[in-house]
Every structure is written in structure tokens, then in C-alpha cells.
Design an enzyme around this catalytic site. Sequence first.
Site, PDB file in Angstrom:
ATOM      1  N   HIS A  74      -9.098  -3.933  -1.860  1.00  0.00           N
ATOM      2  CA  HIS A  74      -8.116  -3.148  -1.099  1.00  0.00           C
ATOM      3  C   HIS A  74      -8.517  -1.668  -1.084  1.00  0.00           C
ATOM      4  O   HIS A  74      -8.542  -1.029  -0.025  1.00  0.00           O
ATOM      5  CB  HIS A  74      -6.726  -3.342  -1.733  1.00  0.00           C
ATOM      6  N   GLU A  75      -8.851  -1.141  -2.266  1.00  0.00           N
ATOM      7  CA  GLU A  75      -9.196   0.292  -2.356  1.00  0.00           C
ATOM      8  C   GLU A  75     -10.534   0.571  -1.677  1.00  0.00           C
ATOM      9  O   GLU A  75     -10.704   1.598  -1.024  1.00  0.00           O
ATOM     10  CB  GLU A  75      -9.239   0.754  -3.822  1.00  0.00           C
ATOM     11  N   HIS A 115     -10.205   1.240   1.910  1.00  0.00           N
ATOM     12  CA  HIS A 115      -9.747   2.594   2.263  1.00  0.00           C
ATOM     13  C   HIS A 115     -10.930   3.548   2.474  1.00  0.00           C
ATOM     14  O   HIS A 115     -10.836   4.480   3.271  1.00  0.00           O
ATOM     15  CB  HIS A 115      -8.856   3.167   1.152  1.00  0.00           C
ATOM     16  N   CYS A 119       0.854  -1.187   0.000  1.00  0.00           N
ATOM     17  CA  CYS A 119       0.000   0.000   0.000  1.00  0.00           C
ATOM     18  C   CYS A 119       0.886   1.232   0.000  1.00  0.00           C
ATOM     19  O   CYS A 119       1.859   1.290   0.754  1.00  0.00           O
ATOM     20  CB  CYS A 119      -0.893  -0.017   1.239  1.00  0.00           C
TER      21      CYS A 119
HETATM   22 ZN    ZN Z   1      -3.743   1.035   0.002  1.00  0.00          ZN
END
Ligand code: ZN
Length: 172
Positions: free
Chosen positions: A143-144, A147, A101
Site C-alpha cells: 500500500h505504502e 503511494h 488510507c
Molecule cells: Zn495510504
Amino acid sequence: MTESLPIIQLGDRTLRHKAAWVENVHDARIQQLIDDLITTATKANGVGIAAPQVAESVRLFIVASHPNARYPNAPEMIPTAMINPKIVAHSNEVVKDWEGCLSVPGIRGLVPRYQAIAVEYTDRNGNLQKQELTDFVARIFQHEYDHLDGVVFVDRLESNLDMVTEEEYQKM
Ligand code: ZN
């Protein structure tokens, strides 16, 4: 003009906020943010970046899979802005693979993710898109997406033993 924006790192509380819904995709500030995020991800050798990583707490990210120094086996795709994304269905199968990341420099982790997902998002022209994503691109999306909810990949490790430094990762 697009510019590369500073990326905030683990420890900055903005990374832990739940991001706000994007009300108007056509807003000039949102369009500029999309361009700047694409530039930022490209310059940093990222395959994705979420708005909260540049301290903009809105539900928008870029998926930009392409082979690069950090991910040599990534599939090639045009950088795509995904706004107000949702995961509407997912496979039962979960696979563990390595992630890094841009907000957690120097660390890689083995993260469990759904192998396949069905997603919906608004594109930068304001159109609703429905797609099925698998494998690496499905991993980037998950993953995004995390966030946007203030979740970082290290939160999802099953064990601290699944975390290694970038230097050790490159030896594997
Ligand atoms: Zn990330």
C-alpha cells in the site's frame, strides 16, 4: 522536536506524482521527515504513512503496524522507516482484504495484494535491509509503496462493489 504534519487527501495532485529517489539518508531534512511521519502516523491511528501523503514527494515511508482503533488485529512492530524500497520477489498467491488510507478518509476497500513479498530498502542509518514480509505487514508495504508511484488503493479495487464507507465497515 517532532510534529504531526497535515495529511493531503485524494484530489491533491501531489498524491499522484512519482516520488523522487532519496539521495542522502543522513540529510537532516530526511531524518526530521522520518520523525515527523512517525508522529503523524501514530496520532492518526495509521499503521503506515508515505512521504507523499504529507506533500513530500520522496521515496520513503513508515511501516508501523500495531493494534489500534482502525486496525484492532494488526501485529505489533516498532515504527520502521523504509527508504528507496523495492519489491524484489513476490508470491503467486494474491489475497483480498480491507484497507483504508489516511488520505482517503471514510472509505474502506477490498484490495488484492501479494500474500508474501521479498523487499529491500535502506534504513534510516543508511544500511541496506533485506526482508521477507507476509500477510498484513506485506499488505502495508505494498500500500505504502504504491503511494511512491502515485497510486492509491482505490485504483486497485476490482469492482466499485468492493468499496464501503467506514461506518458500514465498522458494522461488519
Ligand atoms: Zn495510504
